[in-house]
Design a protein around this motif. Sequence first.
Motif, mmCIF file in Angstrom:
data_model
loop_
_atom_site.group_PDB
_atom_site.id
_atom_site.type_symbol
_atom_site.label_atom_id
_atom_site.label_comp_id
_atom_site.label_asym_id
_atom_site.label_seq_id
_atom_site.Cartn_x
_atom_site.Cartn_y
_atom_site.Cartn_z
ATOM 1 N N THR A 7 -14.496 34.089 1.694
ATOM 2 C CA THR A 7 -13.453 34.634 2.551
ATOM 3 C C THR A 7 -13.894 34.487 4.003
ATOM 4 N N GLU A 14 -9.108 43.578 6.180
ATOM 5 C CA GLU A 14 -8.853 42.550 5.181
ATOM 6 C C GLU A 14 -10.054 42.378 4.260
ATOM 7 N N SER A 310 -3.156 34.217 4.501
ATOM 8 C CA SER A 310 -3.114 35.488 3.781
ATOM 9 C C SER A 310 -4.109 35.440 2.627
ATOM 10 N N VAL A 312 -5.775 37.858 1.010
ATOM 11 C CA VAL A 312 -5.631 38.835 -0.064
ATOM 12 C C VAL A 312 -4.635 38.327 -1.100
#
Length: 342
Positions: A7, A14, A310, A312
Amino acid sequence: MKHGFLTLPRSLEETRAIAAEADATGWDWLGVGDSPVVFEDSYIHQAMALGVTQRIHVGPLVSHVVLRHPLAVGNMLATLNSLGAGRSVGTLATGNSAARGLGMRTASLEDMREAFAAIRGYWRGIGGTFRGSSIPATGIERAGCPLLLAADGPKAAELAGQIADGMLYGGTLEPEVLDRRVAAGKRRGGQSFWAAPAVSLAVSRAAVIEDMGALLVAQANRALRGADLAERGVPKALHSEVQALWRAYDYAYHADNTRPRNTGLMSEELAAYLVDHFVIWGDDAAWRRRLLDLRRRGCDGVVFILGQGSQVEVLRGLTSRLQDIGELRPLAGSAANVASSR
């Protein structure tokens, strides 16, 4: 085969959500990008992730010894490993965006050899050396963690096999090249080999490019450097374009799909090559074939590179896909755990 993902640390909120989601749904490893030119501090985000999880391993993907001395890297990894009760994993490389993004030279392979020894010596309390500097022998033993070397080319892969606890490979998935990297990187008992492809749930090349464009360029800029492009599986017709990409790449927009300026450096031909050789994508059957091939060729794990805006939502879709094809098994009570983390 184990499963992890990278990530990009855009915000602590987040990262907190991503870490809790991954911990509750059976992922093995959460890697946090370490590109300070564009993103937030990797190590602070790792501490955040360890603080909100109980079982998943966490570490930098990947760190370096260009802006940070091995003493600093070793200290942070040991501190995080204590914080997470032994759940840290260190992965180091020569420093692509961290060095080139500032116009600095990357670390040499001999630098990496010395850095690995220095970090381990620091953990054992016996000290070490790096580029003429000396780490004192304190006699203090620290909570060291596994140290992997991220390697794309043949020489770095050979070094990983010699000095590292494992290897993270982010180059082409072309079978012949992958076989050479596995053979070089897994030379001693206990070493692990992790493939690190980009990932998209799209089912057409055009949709993958739309989904992952900036990250594709970043992968080409990192993994396809050097005079050995043919050995790395790059078609000769693309060599000059890849070399031009190195010169024009703008690190102010590194791997950032929310600001995709670098995507203009790819022709349709180069983009198609990158999608087919650096990304896992397509329908369920395509995913099964690709992951089965990685397993058969000796990969112990796969780290999926997320780069979408995005993260997630992409993680949730990826979790669902892996569960559907039997790769990722839900943990007991995971539905309730995920619901409570949102």
